[in-house]
Write a protein that holds these residues in place. Structure first.
Motif, PDB file in Angstrom:
ATOM      1  N   ASN A   1      -9.222 -36.781  20.015  1.00 63.88           N
ATOM      2  CA  ASN A   1      -8.110 -35.840  20.129  1.00 63.88           C
ATOM      3  C   ASN A   1      -7.329 -36.049  21.425  1.00 63.88           C
ATOM      4  OD1 ASN A   1     -10.313 -34.400  18.383  1.00 63.88           O
ATOM      5  ND2 ASN A   1      -8.402 -33.327  17.914  1.00 63.88           N
ATOM      6  N   SER A   2      -7.125 -37.296  21.787  1.00 64.33           N
ATOM      7  CA  SER A   2      -6.463 -37.589  23.062  1.00 64.33           C
ATOM      8  C   SER A   2      -5.032 -37.066  23.105  1.00 64.33           C
ATOM      9  CB  SER A   2      -6.479 -39.098  23.332  1.00 64.33           C
ATOM     10  OG  SER A   2      -5.835 -39.809  22.278  1.00 64.33           O
ATOM     11  N   ASP A   3      -4.290 -37.167  21.998  1.00 63.44           N
ATOM     12  CA  ASP A   3      -2.904 -36.687  21.988  1.00 63.44           C
ATOM     13  C   ASP A   3      -2.840 -35.168  22.148  1.00 63.44           C
ATOM     14  OD1 ASP A   3      -1.947 -39.240  21.687  1.00 63.44           O
ATOM     15  OD2 ASP A   3      -1.699 -39.107  19.518  1.00 63.44           O
ATOM     16  N   ASP A   4      -3.731 -34.465  21.460  1.00 61.74           N
ATOM     17  CA  ASP A   4      -3.761 -33.011  21.606  1.00 61.74           C
ATOM     18  C   ASP A   4      -4.126 -32.615  23.028  1.00 61.74           C
ATOM     19  OD1 ASP A   4      -3.162 -32.053  18.920  1.00 61.74           O
ATOM     20  OD2 ASP A   4      -5.069 -32.941  18.342  1.00 61.74           O
ATOM     21  N   LEU A   5      -5.081 -33.316  23.620  1.00 61.13           N
ATOM     22  CA  LEU A   5      -5.486 -33.010  24.984  1.00 61.13           C
ATOM     23  C   LEU A   5      -4.350 -33.261  25.970  1.00 61.13           C
ATOM     24  CD1 LEU A   5      -9.105 -34.504  25.018  1.00 61.13           C
ATOM     25  CD2 LEU A   5      -8.480 -32.090  25.011  1.00 61.13           C
ATOM     26  N   LYS A   6      -3.608 -34.342  25.778  1.00 57.89           N
ATOM     27  CA  LYS A   6      -2.479 -34.638  26.674  1.00 57.89           C
ATOM     28  C   LYS A   6      -1.411 -33.560  26.569  1.00 57.89           C
ATOM     29  CE  LYS A   6      -3.107 -39.662  26.509  1.00 57.89           C
ATOM     30  NZ  LYS A   6      -2.575 -40.951  25.983  1.00 57.89           N
ATOM     31  N   PHE A   7      -1.141 -33.111  25.333  1.00 55.66           N
ATOM     32  CA  PHE A   7      -0.146 -32.050  25.155  1.00 55.66           C
ATOM     33  C   PHE A   7      -0.599 -30.761  25.827  1.00 55.66           C
ATOM     34  CE2 PHE A   7       1.095 -28.254  22.793  1.00 55.66           C
ATOM     35  CZ  PHE A   7       2.474 -28.316  22.940  1.00 55.66           C
ATOM     36  N   LEU A   8      -1.868 -30.372  25.606  1.00 62.32           N
ATOM     37  CA  LEU A   8      -2.369 -29.122  26.168  1.00 62.32           C
ATOM     38  C   LEU A   8      -2.482 -29.185  27.685  1.00 62.32           C
ATOM     39  CD1 LEU A   8      -5.105 -28.276  23.524  1.00 62.32           C
ATOM     40  CD2 LEU A   8      -2.957 -27.054  23.888  1.00 62.32           C
ATOM     41  N   SER A   9      -2.760 -30.366  28.211  1.00 62.68           N
ATOM     42  CA  SER A   9      -2.839 -30.497  29.669  1.00 62.68           C
ATOM     43  C   SER A   9      -1.479 -30.270  30.324  1.00 62.68           C
ATOM     44  CB  SER A   9      -3.378 -31.878  30.057  1.00 62.68           C
ATOM     45  OG  SER A   9      -2.466 -32.901  29.671  1.00 62.68           O
TER      46      SER A   9
ATOM     47  N   GLY B   1      -8.454 -25.775  27.570  1.00 63.55           N
ATOM     48  CA  GLY B   1      -7.862 -25.169  28.753  1.00 63.55           C
ATOM     49  C   GLY B   1      -7.264 -23.796  28.490  1.00 63.55           C
ATOM     50  N   VAL B   2      -7.397 -23.283  27.266  1.00 67.84           N
ATOM     51  CA  VAL B   2      -6.892 -21.946  26.926  1.00 67.84           C
ATOM     52  C   VAL B   2      -7.762 -20.908  27.627  1.00 67.84           C
ATOM     53  CG1 VAL B   2      -6.510 -20.293  25.066  1.00 67.84           C
ATOM     54  CG2 VAL B   2      -5.934 -22.701  24.741  1.00 67.84           C
ATOM     55  N   GLU B   3      -7.144 -19.939  28.288  1.00 62.78           N
ATOM     56  CA  GLU B   3      -7.873 -19.009  29.139  1.00 62.78           C
ATOM     57  C   GLU B   3      -8.384 -17.781  28.401  1.00 62.78           C
ATOM     58  OE1 GLU B   3      -5.305 -18.076  32.361  1.00 62.78           O
ATOM     59  OE2 GLU B   3      -5.491 -20.045  33.303  1.00 62.78           O
ATOM     60  N   ASN B   4      -7.714 -17.347  27.344  1.00 62.73           N
ATOM     61  CA  ASN B   4      -8.108 -16.126  26.646  1.00 62.73           C
ATOM     62  C   ASN B   4      -8.853 -16.480  25.373  1.00 62.73           C
ATOM     63  OD1 ASN B   4      -8.100 -13.600  25.104  1.00 62.73           O
ATOM     64  ND2 ASN B   4      -6.617 -12.879  26.617  1.00 62.73           N
ATOM     65  N   ILE B   5     -10.034 -15.897  25.200  1.00 58.18           N
ATOM     66  CA  ILE B   5     -10.869 -16.235  24.046  1.00 58.18           C
ATOM     67  C   ILE B   5     -10.203 -15.858  22.731  1.00 58.18           C
ATOM     68  CG2 ILE B   5     -12.129 -14.035  23.972  1.00 58.18           C
ATOM     69  CD1 ILE B   5     -14.684 -15.714  23.474  1.00 58.18           C
TER      70      ILE B   5
END
Length: 543
Positions: free
Chosen positions: A357-365, A524-528
């Protein structure tokens, strides 16, 4: 998708779909000039439309399979272009994949030859018409928020984590066992659980069905009594009086019959408590808060087992009322064995997400947390620090550069701020805290030789806190029987569990991973509440 003949010099859309990219599936959402999965968090580029409508429109279509969108070109000669102008429109298109006619950030575009379906959007009612919304607004529309780029990425990562969990367990000899959601046993001892009953529903239904009928009968009884009084004053009509008395008796019997029928479903009290003998299971039932006790019975038979499913907690805290848990149990395993398994599992998850999921991780970062990729890399590559609870308390007491809101004393549970300081400030890496006081851990944890602590551990990671809880189970009958008595637990709930110690007891251990916390770590989302499709929290159950 309908496939047309292949022209010379170009490849058909269907061939690229089947052999190169998974982007355009049968139905795709459309975003005009945007960069995501439709709706709230794309970055649409405004297209200046000549009056009355443009002859050609450039659209961004995304089917939810990845972050990237496909540029689509539709000429007005193919279809009226004004029907594609709203964000959130769904389309099914047929055409040719070509190099872009205008050089830009897109390396390929779809030249539409035929429009097969258009799912229009009512702009007056559709909530996701802007580019970016606050997360609390999106929670109100949980059925639409997966159309945002961020939520789509979170969902894909959540799916990958679940799939990776099954791969790890299956490759390491664990059998997947489906555990019950309904239970009569409190796995934690004295926790607040959601009760399941049919008594109140039946009582309410019966009251609604019979209330109108009772009103009519009672009104008739009142009239019959008045008629009887008149007949008594007129002694000449004795036959009419007898008939009226018989009618009144029948009406009273009917009322009594209805009330008796209703009472069969009303919760009756026994010694001041609800009598559950009339309930569906003839006893009190709850939604499970953990599968650990039931899973142990299968570990004693199959050696290594795991469960992956929902758990429920009724405490009104910041946590979810309904969440997901991964629970593993290993027979013939001690504390050291289960800690090693937990670390390997966590490292495996991080490695898989970084690869798949490298593309998703790059977007979320870029959008959420800049260090989410670094956090996964840290867990994957670091050795976990190990420290006893006693040493951790002493270490935290010596902290001078920070004032904790919660006082730290031996015998108290570590607060989130304590755990965060251990992992983020003191060790700056994942930490395994073990050998906790027996009072703050579940009754089934194995008592250590000191008589004060149990063989339990927490895996604490930076940014998230406690991610895994586990330990060695108490296999000795006398020890666990004593713990149940000390805590005053209802013995009838645990007789079946004690049978595992009476008959063929073995040394065994296990751990649980809080799945939403793992998703928070990876994204990296802060709210559960933003890492589960439909969050259930106190006072929040829209649908």
């Amino acid at each position: 998708m309908v496939v047309g003949p292949q022209p010379k010099g170009d490849v058909t859309c269907s061939e690229v779909l089947m052999s190169r990219i998974p982007l355009l599936r049968s139905i795709a959402r459309i975003i005009i000039g945007g960069g995501g999965s439709g709706g709230g968090e794309g970055r649409p580029v405004e297209v200046a439309a000549p009056d009355p409508v443009p002859s050609v429109v450039y659209l961004l279509v995304n089917d939810g399979s990845c972050v990237s969108s496909l540029q689509v070109v539709i000429d007005s000669s193919v279809s009226p272009v004004n029907q594609f102008m709203a964000i959130g429109t769904s389309v099914l298109l047929e055409g040719l994949l070509k190099e872009p006619s205008v050089p830009g950030k897109h390396v390929i575009e779809l030249q539409v030859e035929k429009v097969l379906h258009v799912g229009t959007v009512d702009l007056n009612k559709y909530p996701l018409t802007k580019t970016i919304y606050p997360v609390d607004f999106l929670r109100v529309y949980s059925h639409f928020r997966p159309r945002t780029t961020t939520m789509a990425s979170v969902t894909r990562i959540r799916s990958a984590l679940g799939y990776s969990t099954h791969i790890f367990c299956q490759n390491n000899g664990f059998f997947n066992v489906h555990m019950p959601i309904l239970t009569s046993t409190d796995s934690r001892g004295h926790s607040e659980m959601f009760q399941v009953t049919t008594l109140l529903g039946k009582a309410e239904m019966n009251t609604k069905d019979d209330s109108g009928e009772l009103d009519i009968i009672n009104a008739a009884i009142k009239e019959k009594r008045s008629r009887i009084e008149q007949l008594k004053r007129n002694e000449s009509d004795k036959e009419a009086l007898l008939a009226a008395l018989r009618d009144l008796q029948k009406a009273n019997e009917l009322v009594l019959q209805i009330e008796q029928q209703k009472s069969k479903f009303l919760p009756s009290l026994k010694d001041g408590k609800v009598d559950f003998s009339k309930d569906y299971f003839s006893r009190q039932a709850n939604l499970t808060n953990s599968s650990v006790l039931h899973l142990e019975s299968y570990a004693c038979a199959l050696s290594s087992v795991y469960a992956f499913g929902p758990v429920f907690q009724a405490e009104k805290t910041r946590h979810l009322a309904e969440s997901w848990m991964v629970e593993l149990e290993l027979a013939f395993a001690d504390m050291e064995d289960v800690v090693k398994c937990a670390v390997n599992y966590l490292k495996f998850l991080c490695q898989r997400i970084l690869e798949s999921n490298s593309d998703d991780l790059k977007f979320l970062s870029k959008r959420k947390e800049k260090t989410c990729i670094d956090s996964l890399q840290l867990i994957k590559s670091s050795s976990f620090e190990k420290i006893t609870y006693t040493d951790a308390v002493e270490l935290l007491k010596k902290v001078t550069d920070k004032t904790f809101k919660t006082k730290i004393e031996w015998g108290m549970s570590l607060a989130e701020e304590h755990e965060s300081h251990l992992a983020e400030a003191i060790f700056k890496q994942p930490v395994i805290v073990y050998d906790f006081p027996k009072e703050i851990k579940p009754f089934y944890m194995r008592l250590n030789d000191d008589g004060r602590t149990v063989s339990a551990f927490d895996v604490v990671v930076p940014k998230v806190g406690v991610l895994i809880l586990g330990g060695q189970r108490e296999e000795r009958f006398k020890s666990i029987n004593k713990r149940i008595e000390e805590l005053g637990l209802p013995r009838e709930q645990y007789e079946w569990y004690l049978d595992l110690r009476r008959h063929g007891t073995v040394k065994h251990s296990g751990f649980s991973l809080q799945f939403e916390h793992m998703v928070m770590l990876a994204t990296g989302v802060e709210n559960i509440r933003d890492v589960i499709p439909y969050p259930r929290t106190p006072g929040k159950l829209s649908y």
